[in-house]
Motif scaffolding. Structure first.
Motif, PDB file in Angstrom:
ATOM      1  N   THR A 112      -9.364   0.588   6.793  1.00  0.00           N
ATOM      2  CA  THR A 112      -8.552   1.508   5.998  1.00  0.00           C
ATOM      3  C   THR A 112      -7.405   2.078   6.827  1.00  0.00           C
ATOM      4  O   THR A 112      -6.259   2.154   6.378  1.00  0.00           O
ATOM      5  N   ARG A 113      -7.721   2.459   8.073  1.00  0.00           N
ATOM      6  CA  ARG A 113      -6.679   3.009   8.958  1.00  0.00           C
ATOM      7  C   ARG A 113      -5.628   1.957   9.272  1.00  0.00           C
ATOM      8  O   ARG A 113      -4.424   2.219   9.209  1.00  0.00           O
ATOM      9  N   TRP A 114      -6.082   0.742   9.630  1.00  0.00           N
ATOM     10  CA  TRP A 114      -5.140  -0.312   9.993  1.00  0.00           C
ATOM     11  C   TRP A 114      -4.256  -0.709   8.813  1.00  0.00           C
ATOM     12  O   TRP A 114      -3.083  -1.016   8.988  1.00  0.00           O
ATOM     13  N   ARG A 115      -4.843  -0.710   7.618  1.00  0.00           N
ATOM     14  CA  ARG A 115      -4.040  -1.062   6.444  1.00  0.00           C
ATOM     15  C   ARG A 115      -2.905  -0.065   6.235  1.00  0.00           C
ATOM     16  O   ARG A 115      -1.798  -0.429   5.840  1.00  0.00           O
ATOM     17  N   GLY A 116      -3.174   1.211   6.533  1.00  0.00           N
ATOM     18  CA  GLY A 116      -2.133   2.220   6.412  1.00  0.00           C
ATOM     19  C   GLY A 116      -1.101   2.131   7.523  1.00  0.00           C
ATOM     20  O   GLY A 116       0.098   2.310   7.290  1.00  0.00           O
ATOM     21  N   ASP A 117      -1.567   1.829   8.752  1.00  0.00           N
ATOM     22  CA  ASP A 117      -0.655   1.774   9.898  1.00  0.00           C
ATOM     23  C   ASP A 117       0.151   0.478   9.958  1.00  0.00           C
ATOM     24  O   ASP A 117       1.287   0.476  10.430  1.00  0.00           O
ATOM     25  N   PHE A 118      -0.475  -0.624   9.491  1.00  0.00           N
ATOM     26  CA  PHE A 118       0.159  -1.944   9.595  1.00  0.00           C
ATOM     27  C   PHE A 118       0.077  -2.681   8.258  1.00  0.00           C
ATOM     28  O   PHE A 118      -0.707  -3.626   8.110  1.00  0.00           O
ATOM     29  N   PRO A 119       0.863  -2.276   7.286  1.00  0.00           N
ATOM     30  CA  PRO A 119       0.776  -2.911   5.957  1.00  0.00           C
ATOM     31  C   PRO A 119       1.117  -4.397   5.972  1.00  0.00           C
ATOM     32  O   PRO A 119       0.732  -5.124   5.050  1.00  0.00           O
ATOM     33  N   GLY A 120       1.803  -4.862   7.012  1.00  0.00           N
ATOM     34  CA  GLY A 120       2.168  -6.277   7.079  1.00  0.00           C
ATOM     35  C   GLY A 120       1.093  -7.158   7.686  1.00  0.00           C
ATOM     36  O   GLY A 120       1.233  -8.376   7.704  1.00  0.00           O
ATOM     37  N   ILE A 121       0.007  -6.557   8.182  1.00  0.00           N
ATOM     38  CA  ILE A 121      -1.078  -7.324   8.790  1.00  0.00           C
ATOM     39  C   ILE A 121      -2.230  -7.449   7.801  1.00  0.00           C
ATOM     40  O   ILE A 121      -2.735  -6.457   7.285  1.00  0.00           O
ATOM     41  N   LYS A 122      -2.651  -8.671   7.560  1.00  0.00           N
ATOM     42  CA  LYS A 122      -3.810  -8.937   6.712  1.00  0.00           C
ATOM     43  C   LYS A 122      -4.988  -9.308   7.604  1.00  0.00           C
ATOM     44  O   LYS A 122      -4.848 -10.140   8.501  1.00  0.00           O
ATOM     45  N   ILE A 123      -6.134  -8.685   7.378  1.00  0.00           N
ATOM     46  CA  ILE A 123      -7.309  -8.923   8.214  1.00  0.00           C
ATOM     47  C   ILE A 123      -8.426  -9.544   7.378  1.00  0.00           C
ATOM     48  O   ILE A 123      -8.812  -8.997   6.341  1.00  0.00           O
TER      49      ILE A 123
END
Length: 286
Positions: A112-123
């Motif tokens: 959730t945190r990474w999605r907010g910080d890095f919207p261009g990265i898909k995990i």
């Protein structure tokens, strides 16, 4: 011969996802388009790369080709990420693997945190046993991993997980503040047959008790179900709290042992730039 990245991506997706229909949504195209891409690849290389069984299997040539396909697709993705990084916008798809307890206990908040910080990265998350994850990382089947107490890996610690006794809620020891490992000797012991075994053996070496597992269990859900049924007791990481209900209890141990959980990339070679961005961002928060 003209082999393009779309064909190689389709090839890898069919292999990694286990079929043409499963590969289609990952690639964002139809199953028919996946089939056409594989057929075009086979025409380009002059022979079949997959056996068309219920779950497609690599041909001998496909086995030789796949390592180079991964390298080519990985290099193209890395170039895309570097271009985006140059514009201060990290992007790309990261394949991240972690043990089941980490997937359930730690990753949801991190994702959730990474999605907010890095919207261009898909995990994309893959769940596995500790030894499987190390192999995947060494083979570069994945781009990043959460490793338990690793040696020779750079990265950032995302958690420290302490081991607990796992007992049924109505067990006499369930109400104790702490449990001494020898007090578990009266019950059948269920040993986790995954990455936790080395930690459990380390804990037992600190006591006068001898580890005598009645059952060896691979899956965490099976272990929990067996404790719920009163078949025995166990020792598990505290992150298993996210997987249990009120029919069982986690009780701290008198013998303390923590496992360090490290987010990292491959031990050798360059990392996917998006992995570096995630690790650096996580380190700055820590």
């Amino acid at each position: 011969m003209t082999v393009n990245l779309a064909q190689l991506r389709a090839f890898l997706a069919v292999v990694d996802e286990g079929g043409f229909s499963a590969a289609a949504p990952v690639l964002g195209i139809s199953q028919s388009a996946v089939s056409h891409a594989i057929a075009a690849l086979e025409r380009s290389v002059g022979g079949p790369v997959l056996h068309r069984t219920k779950q497609p299997q690599l041909t001998t040539f496909g086995t030789r080709l796949i390592e180079h396909a991964r390298a080519a697709v990985g290099a193209a993705s890395a170039i895309d990420v570097l271009v985006a990084e140059n514009a201060s916008q990290p992007t790309g798809t990261i394949r991240l693997a972690a043990p089941a307890t980490v997937c359930q206990g730690l990753l949801p908040a991190l994702l959730t945190r990474w999605r907010g910080d890095f919207p261009g990265i898909k995990i994309r998350v893959f769940e596995g046993e500790d030894h499987e994850i190390v192999e995947w990382l060494n083979e570069r089947t994945i781009d990043a991993a959460v490793l338990v107490d690793p040696e020779g890996h750079d990265g950032v610690e995302i958690g420290a997980d302490e081991f607990h006794a796992l007992v049924r809620r109505d067990h006499p020891l369930a109400a104790e503040d702490v449990i001494d490992i020898p007090d578990l000797d009266d019950d059948p012991f269920l040993l986790s047959d995954g990455g936790c075994e080395r930690h459990i053996r380390d804990l037992y070496r600190r006591t006068a008790s001898r580890l005598r597992p009645t059952h060896r269990v691979r899956e965490g859900a099976t272990l929990i179900a067996m404790v719920q049924a009163g078949i025995g007791v166990s020792i598990v990481p505290g992150l298993m709290q996210a997987m249990i209900d009120n029919r069982v209890a986690l009780v701290p141990l008198k013998q303390k042992l923590k496992r360090r959980l490290i987010l990292t990339g491959p031990a050798s070679g360059s990392w996917h730039p998006a992995v570096t961005a995630l690790v650096d961002a996580t380190r700055s928060r820590v």
